[in-house]
Enzyme design. Structure first.
Site, PDB file in Angstrom:
ATOM      1  N   LYS A 184       0.835  -1.204   0.000  1.00 12.89           N
ATOM      2  CA  LYS A 184       0.000   0.000   0.000  1.00 12.89           C
ATOM      3  C   LYS A 184       0.879   1.268   0.000  1.00 12.89           C
ATOM      4  CE  LYS A 184      -4.143  -1.925   0.125  1.00 12.89           C
ATOM      5  NZ  LYS A 184      -4.107  -3.398   0.067  1.00 12.89           N
TER       6      LYS A 184
HETATM    7  C1  LIG Z   1      -5.534  -4.214   0.630  1.00  9.92           C
HETATM    8  C2  LIG Z   1      -6.986  -3.983   0.686  1.00  9.92           C
HETATM    9  C3  LIG Z   1      -7.746  -4.331   1.814  1.00  9.92           C
HETATM   10  C4  LIG Z   1      -7.188  -5.129   2.948  1.00  9.92           C
HETATM   11  O1  LIG Z   1      -6.129  -4.538   3.596  1.00  9.92           O
HETATM   12  P1  LIG Z   1      -5.295  -5.388   4.666  1.00  9.92           P
HETATM   13  O2  LIG Z   1      -4.580  -4.338   5.461  1.00  9.92           O
HETATM   14  O3  LIG Z   1      -4.373  -6.269   3.901  1.00  9.92           O
HETATM   15  O4  LIG Z   1      -6.268  -6.153   5.490  1.00  9.92           O
HETATM   16  C5  LIG Z   1      -9.081  -3.983   1.850  1.00  9.92           C
HETATM   17  N1  LIG Z   1      -9.664  -3.353   0.808  1.00  9.92           N
HETATM   18  C6  LIG Z   1      -8.979  -3.018  -0.296  1.00  9.92           C
HETATM   19  C7  LIG Z   1      -9.686  -2.294  -1.384  1.00  9.92           C
HETATM   20  C8  LIG Z   1      -7.630  -3.347  -0.394  1.00  9.92           C
HETATM   21  O5  LIG Z   1      -6.958  -3.064  -1.525  1.00  9.92           O
END
Ligand SMILES: *Cc1c(COP(=O)(O)O)cnc(C)c1O
Length: 400
Positions: A184
């Site tokens: 992210k």
């Molecule tokens: C990555 C992601 C998540 C989940 O995030 P985590 O921190 O890995 O639980 C949820 N929604 C979207 C749209 C994502 O891209």
């Protein structure tokens, strides 16, 4: 000839992050403690909300938000099919039923015009997703939520830097949940943050994330004298650790700088791809200004005009050393969701899901690599044309 590998994503971890982690390891307090508190304080100052609650992941944060808002068995929660499966999984974890609502073709976020027809007596909340860091239509969504007395939990996994109508994402719905997963915009390895302006919800989230205890270990330790704790509800083990927060504190300081670097890359991609008629860009920097939107530029997806090309292009890119991804295959098409849904179809999400593929995007990606990625895509279409020509020539020869 195989190019030098260009990864799909590479987190930027610098000296400050590493030193902070080492420093935390040396203090001996590595669980949830002062670094988590510091990161929460910095995060809510950055977003501009009254509360920020660190958690182990965005998925855990979405799940906890629903629990804290009292959503569970027998309830329905409306969300978009074009998201990561965890958005819908969190609804299932809370004991509720996910109800999908098709997307709007331009922004690929949930279509507010289609939400009302999905609302029943059981509907309790809407989870919009700010896909690729572009904000969902929050004004319309909030209006519907108000009319039907629904909660709004924002999946802001892609949207740390996103601004909608001059307002940072994080303070618009009842809660917003951010992700610090490795790929992210900012990362803590694994981690997430819930922001809210509702004090009661924030308090409940803090208790729920740590076993349902009324006092966390750091507060009891700091108090000096021994403090008994009370388990006031059956909570979860969804807290962040100080090791993770040590990364987050420094990542957050660099978030705007990195956004500018990604924006530059997205601009270059757009200029290059505008010359290639077989594909279309989805994330366009020109859309930063209307209605005072600031995009987070989390991913760089393109759409192939012809869905038959998509999987071939994915393979071609990968075999030429270019990392790729698909964001996303619509959630209702996955085996589990097929098993609980009744042959539902969301044509706009399906059409996008068949044509999307994401190219490398991260702050330290070099401009030459951006050009290489474009050239590999271009070569795919050129060689496809040549093969097509060869085939038709061969057929001509046979005919003769
Ligand atoms: C990555 C992601 C998540 C989940 O995030 P985590 O921190 O890995 O639980 C949820 N929604 C979207 C749209 C994502 O891209």
């Amino acid at each position: 000839m195989k190019n030098q590998e260009i990864p799909f994503f590479k987190p930027t971890i610098e000296k400050e992050e590493i030193e902070e982690v080492v420093n935390t390891l040396k203090t001996g307090w590595i669980g949830q403690g002062p670094k988590c508190e510091q990161f929460e304080l910095n995060f809510r100052n950055y977003i501009g909300t009254d509360y920020a609650v660190s958690v182990s992941s965005c998925t855990a944060g979405l799940h906890l938000s629903l629990i804290a808002l009292g959503i569970g068995r027998g309830d329905e929660v409306i969300t978009t099919p074009l998201t990561f499966c965890s958005t819908a999984n969190a609804i299932v974890h809370a004991g509720a039923t996910p109800i999908f609502c098709d997307i709007e073709p331009k922004t690929l976020t949930i279509d507010p015009e289609k939400i009302e027809e999905k609302i029943t007596q059981k509907t309790k909340a809407i989870i919009p997703v700010h896909l690729y860091g572009y904000p969902a239509e929050m004004t319309k969504i909030l209006k519907i939520a108000k009319k039907y007395n629904l909660y709004v939990v924002e999946d802001a996994a892609h949207a740390v830097e996103t601004v909608y109508h001059n307002q940072k994402i994080g303070a618009i719905g009842d809660t917003a949940v951010f992700s610090f997963y490795a790929s992210k915009n900012i990362t803590t390895g694994e981690g997430g943050m819930i922001t809210t302006n509702n004090e009661a919800v924030a308090e409940k989230l803090k208790i729920l994330r740590l076993h349902g205890l009324d006092k966390d270990a750091w507060k009891r330790y700091k108090a000096g004298q021994y403090k008994h704790y009370e388990c006031v509800m059956p909570g979860y083990k969804f807290n962040m650790t100080d090791i993770q927060a040590s990364l987050g504190i420094w990542q957050l300081k660099k978030v705007e700088k990195w956004r500018k670097m990604r924006k530059q890359i997205v601009q270059t991609y757009n200029e290059l791809f505008n010359t290639l008629k077989e594909v279309q860009c989805v994330v366009r920097p020109g859309e930063d200004t209307p209605d005072n939107v600031v995009q987070a530029y989390h991913l760089f997806p393109i759409m192939v005009k012809n869905p038959h090309d998509r999987d071939h292009l994915l393979t071609y890119l990968q075999s030429n050393g270019v990392g790729v991804g698909v964001h996303f295959k619509p959630v209702h098409q996955y085996t589990y969701y097929q098993s609980i849904l009744k042959n539902e179809s969301y044509p706009i999400a399906e059409n996008a899901g068949d044509r999307l593929l994401s190219l490398p995007l991260f702050p330290t990606l070099h401009q030459e690599d951006v050009k290489t990625v474009f050239e590999v895509v271009q070569n795919f279409f050129t060689s496809k044309k040549q093969i097509h020509l060869l085939n038709s020539n061969a057929q001509d020869t046979v005919k003769k």
